[in-house]
Design an enzyme around this catalytic site. Structure first.
Site, PDB file in Angstrom:
ATOM      1  N   LYS A   1      40.562  27.243  11.986  1.00 38.42           N
ATOM      2  CA  LYS A   1      40.767  25.796  12.154  1.00 38.42           C
ATOM      3  C   LYS A   1      40.490  25.354  13.593  1.00 38.42           C
ATOM      4  O   LYS A   1      39.826  24.355  13.823  1.00 38.42           O
ATOM      5  CB  LYS A   1      42.212  25.395  11.796  1.00 38.42           C
ATOM      6  CG  LYS A   1      42.597  25.655  10.366  1.00 38.42           C
ATOM      7  CD  LYS A   1      43.988  25.106  10.065  1.00 38.42           C
ATOM      8  CE  LYS A   1      45.100  25.742  10.871  1.00 38.42           C
ATOM      9  NZ  LYS A   1      45.338  27.164  10.610  1.00 38.42           N
TER      10      LYS A   1
ATOM     11  N   ARG B   1      47.046  35.590  22.401  1.00 38.65           N
ATOM     12  CA  ARG B   1      48.253  34.778  22.217  1.00 38.65           C
ATOM     13  C   ARG B   1      49.441  35.693  21.946  1.00 38.65           C
ATOM     14  O   ARG B   1      49.314  36.693  21.255  1.00 38.65           O
ATOM     15  CB  ARG B   1      48.057  33.827  21.019  1.00 38.65           C
ATOM     16  CG  ARG B   1      47.393  32.531  21.390  1.00 38.65           C
ATOM     17  CD  ARG B   1      47.041  31.687  20.204  1.00 38.65           C
ATOM     18  NE  ARG B   1      48.068  31.571  19.178  1.00 38.65           N
ATOM     19  CZ  ARG B   1      47.986  30.759  18.120  1.00 38.65           C
ATOM     20  NH1 ARG B   1      46.910  30.001  17.965  1.00 38.65           N
ATOM     21  NH2 ARG B   1      48.944  30.690  17.237  1.00 38.65           N
TER      22      ARG B   1
ATOM     23  N   ARG C   1      53.955  34.814  10.032  1.00 36.74           N
ATOM     24  CA  ARG C   1      53.194  33.546   9.994  1.00 36.74           C
ATOM     25  C   ARG C   1      52.464  33.393   8.661  1.00 36.74           C
ATOM     26  O   ARG C   1      52.390  32.286   8.108  1.00 36.74           O
ATOM     27  CB  ARG C   1      52.186  33.496  11.161  1.00 36.74           C
ATOM     28  CG  ARG C   1      52.872  33.270  12.510  1.00 36.74           C
ATOM     29  CD  ARG C   1      51.975  33.631  13.668  1.00 36.74           C
ATOM     30  NE  ARG C   1      50.786  32.806  13.787  1.00 36.74           N
ATOM     31  CZ  ARG C   1      49.711  33.153  14.501  1.00 36.74           C
ATOM     32  NH1 ARG C   1      49.667  34.310  15.135  1.00 36.74           N
ATOM     33  NH2 ARG C   1      48.692  32.340  14.584  1.00 36.74           N
TER      34      ARG C   1
ATOM     35  N   ARG D   1      41.967  38.752  17.894  1.00 32.28           N
ATOM     36  CA  ARG D   1      41.517  37.487  18.482  1.00 32.28           C
ATOM     37  C   ARG D   1      41.798  37.437  19.985  1.00 32.28           C
ATOM     38  O   ARG D   1      42.861  37.852  20.439  1.00 32.28           O
ATOM     39  CB  ARG D   1      42.242  36.350  17.771  1.00 32.28           C
ATOM     40  CG  ARG D   1      41.915  34.967  18.290  1.00 32.28           C
ATOM     41  CD  ARG D   1      42.282  33.912  17.290  1.00 32.28           C
ATOM     42  NE  ARG D   1      43.721  33.737  17.121  1.00 32.28           N
ATOM     43  CZ  ARG D   1      44.264  32.847  16.287  1.00 32.28           C
ATOM     44  NH1 ARG D   1      43.482  32.076  15.559  1.00 32.28           N
ATOM     45  NH2 ARG D   1      45.574  32.740  16.182  1.00 32.28           N
TER      46      ARG D   1
ATOM     47  N   ARG E   1      52.499  21.045   8.055  1.00 31.79           N
ATOM     48  CA  ARG E   1      52.575  22.445   7.648  1.00 31.79           C
ATOM     49  C   ARG E   1      53.592  22.633   6.522  1.00 31.79           C
ATOM     50  O   ARG E   1      53.922  23.763   6.172  1.00 31.79           O
ATOM     51  CB  ARG E   1      53.012  23.286   8.855  1.00 31.79           C
ATOM     52  CG  ARG E   1      51.889  24.121   9.463  1.00 31.79           C
ATOM     53  CD  ARG E   1      52.445  24.842  10.668  1.00 31.79           C
ATOM     54  NE  ARG E   1      51.745  26.029  10.994  1.00 31.79           N
ATOM     55  CZ  ARG E   1      50.837  26.134  11.971  1.00 31.79           C
ATOM     56  NH1 ARG E   1      50.490  25.078  12.650  1.00 31.79           N
ATOM     57  NH2 ARG E   1      50.294  27.294  12.249  1.00 31.79           N
TER      58      ARG E   1
HETATM   59  P1  AMP Z   1      49.083  27.384  15.622  1.00 35.93           P
HETATM   60  O1  AMP Z   1      48.544  27.342  17.004  1.00 35.93           O
HETATM   61  O2  AMP Z   1      48.675  26.231  14.789  1.00 35.93           O
HETATM   62  O3  AMP Z   1      48.782  28.720  14.952  1.00 35.93           O
HETATM   63  O4  AMP Z   1      50.689  27.289  15.744  1.00 35.93           O
HETATM   64  C1  AMP Z   1      51.432  28.289  16.428  1.00 35.93           C
HETATM   65  C2  AMP Z   1      52.881  28.174  16.063  1.00 35.93           C
HETATM   66  O5  AMP Z   1      53.399  26.889  16.484  1.00 35.93           O
HETATM   67  C3  AMP Z   1      53.195  28.256  14.579  1.00 35.93           C
HETATM   68  O6  AMP Z   1      53.273  29.585  14.094  1.00 35.93           O
HETATM   69  C4  AMP Z   1      54.555  27.540  14.528  1.00 35.93           C
HETATM   70  O7  AMP Z   1      55.593  28.385  14.987  1.00 35.93           O
HETATM   71  C5  AMP Z   1      54.380  26.416  15.569  1.00 35.93           C
HETATM   72  N1  AMP Z   1      53.847  25.203  14.904  1.00 35.93           N
HETATM   73  C6  AMP Z   1      52.595  24.673  15.029  1.00 35.93           C
HETATM   74  N2  AMP Z   1      52.453  23.576  14.264  1.00 35.93           N
HETATM   75  C7  AMP Z   1      53.637  23.413  13.630  1.00 35.93           C
HETATM   76  C8  AMP Z   1      54.126  22.475  12.680  1.00 35.93           C
HETATM   77  N3  AMP Z   1      53.357  21.495  12.178  1.00 35.93           N
HETATM   78  N4  AMP Z   1      55.413  22.607  12.255  1.00 35.93           N
HETATM   79  C9  AMP Z   1      56.216  23.566  12.738  1.00 35.93           C
HETATM   80  N5  AMP Z   1      55.805  24.519  13.609  1.00 35.93           N
HETATM   81  C10 AMP Z   1      54.530  24.443  14.059  1.00 35.93           C
END
Ligand code: AMP
Length: 210
Positions: free
Chosen positions: A13, A152, A163, A122, A88
């Site tokens: 994404k 990360r 996740r 990654r 989410r």
């Molecule tokens: P991402 O960078 O999108 O993979 O997000 C990393 C982490 O941020 C996720 O595993 C969640 O812990 C938190 N996070 C990101 N977006 C959301 C969301 N919409 N709702 C709740 N937690 C989020």
């Protein structure tokens, strides 16, 4: 155009968001990036978010929805945005519908067997580029901007497993939710390169008239 990018962690994404944003001039909003920036700055939101992110869980809705609502009220996104990582859950989607009228949900379909290796290998850059160690040939800097690449904190096997579980339980139901509203367009990523996936994305976006 107001677009949601949906897909499991590691589906690509973020990579596609960078490309879409550059080609179509649509502002990219990533809730994950917002949380990581808060963690780096040591804010209260960052402190709270870190414990959830490290555990592979969702940051509480009260915090997340408020952040998105405020961000979408800013001037630069009046004409559209790409929401990457939000909503989410069904609850977040319902909340979003109270303050935004989404045009399209792009769903990135990937083979879940590939995801663990993809995410754990990654390496990312603060400019938004993302690589896999198998194609870096030992390089440690970004080919696009020259900055140092890093892994990360949550891209480790234990957190990735959590996740993926969180995605399956909380986020995957959004596919049916947006499909029922005739807003879903799926991109079959398979083993495609980012360029191949982007071509498919552009075909969809061009069809929708940007
Ligand atoms: P991402 O960078 O999108 O993979 O997000 C990393 C982490 O941020 C996720 O595993 C969640 O812990 C938190 N996070 C990101 N977006 C959301 C969301 N919409 N709702 C709740 N937690 C989020």
């Amino acid at each position: 155009m107001k677009i949601i990018l949906l897909g499991a962690p590691g589906a690509g994404k973020g990579t596609q968001a960078t490309r879409i944003s550059e080609k179509y001039g649509i502002t990219h909003i990533s809730t994950g990036d917002i949380f990581r920036a808060n963690i780096k700055q040591g804010t209260e939101i960052g402190k709270l978010a870190k414990s959830y992110i490290d555990a592979g869980k969702l940051v509480p809705d009260s915090v997340t929805c408020e952040i998105v609502k405020n961000r979408l009220a800013e001037d630069d996104v009046k004409d559209g945005y790409l929401l990457d990582g939000f909503p989410r859950s069904l609850y977040q989607a319902e909340e979003l519908s109270k303050f935004a009228d989404i045009d399209l949900c792009l769903n990135f379909e990937v083979d879940t067997d590939l995801l663990m290796d993809r995410i754990c290998g990654r390496r990312v850059c603060s400019c938004g580029e993302s690589y896999h160690i198998s194609t870096l040939n030992g390089a440690t800097t970004c080919a696009k901007c020259g900055k140092q690449l890093y892994r990360r904190d949550d891209d480790n096997p234990e957190t990735v497993k959590a996740r993926l579980d969180t995605y399956n339980v909380m986020t995957a139901p959004l596919i049916a939710y947006y499909s029922a509203q005739n807003k879903l367009a799926s991109v079959k990523c398979g083993n495609g390169t980012p360029e191949e996936v982007f071509k498919a994305v552009c075909e969809i976006l061009d069809k929708y008239g940007k």
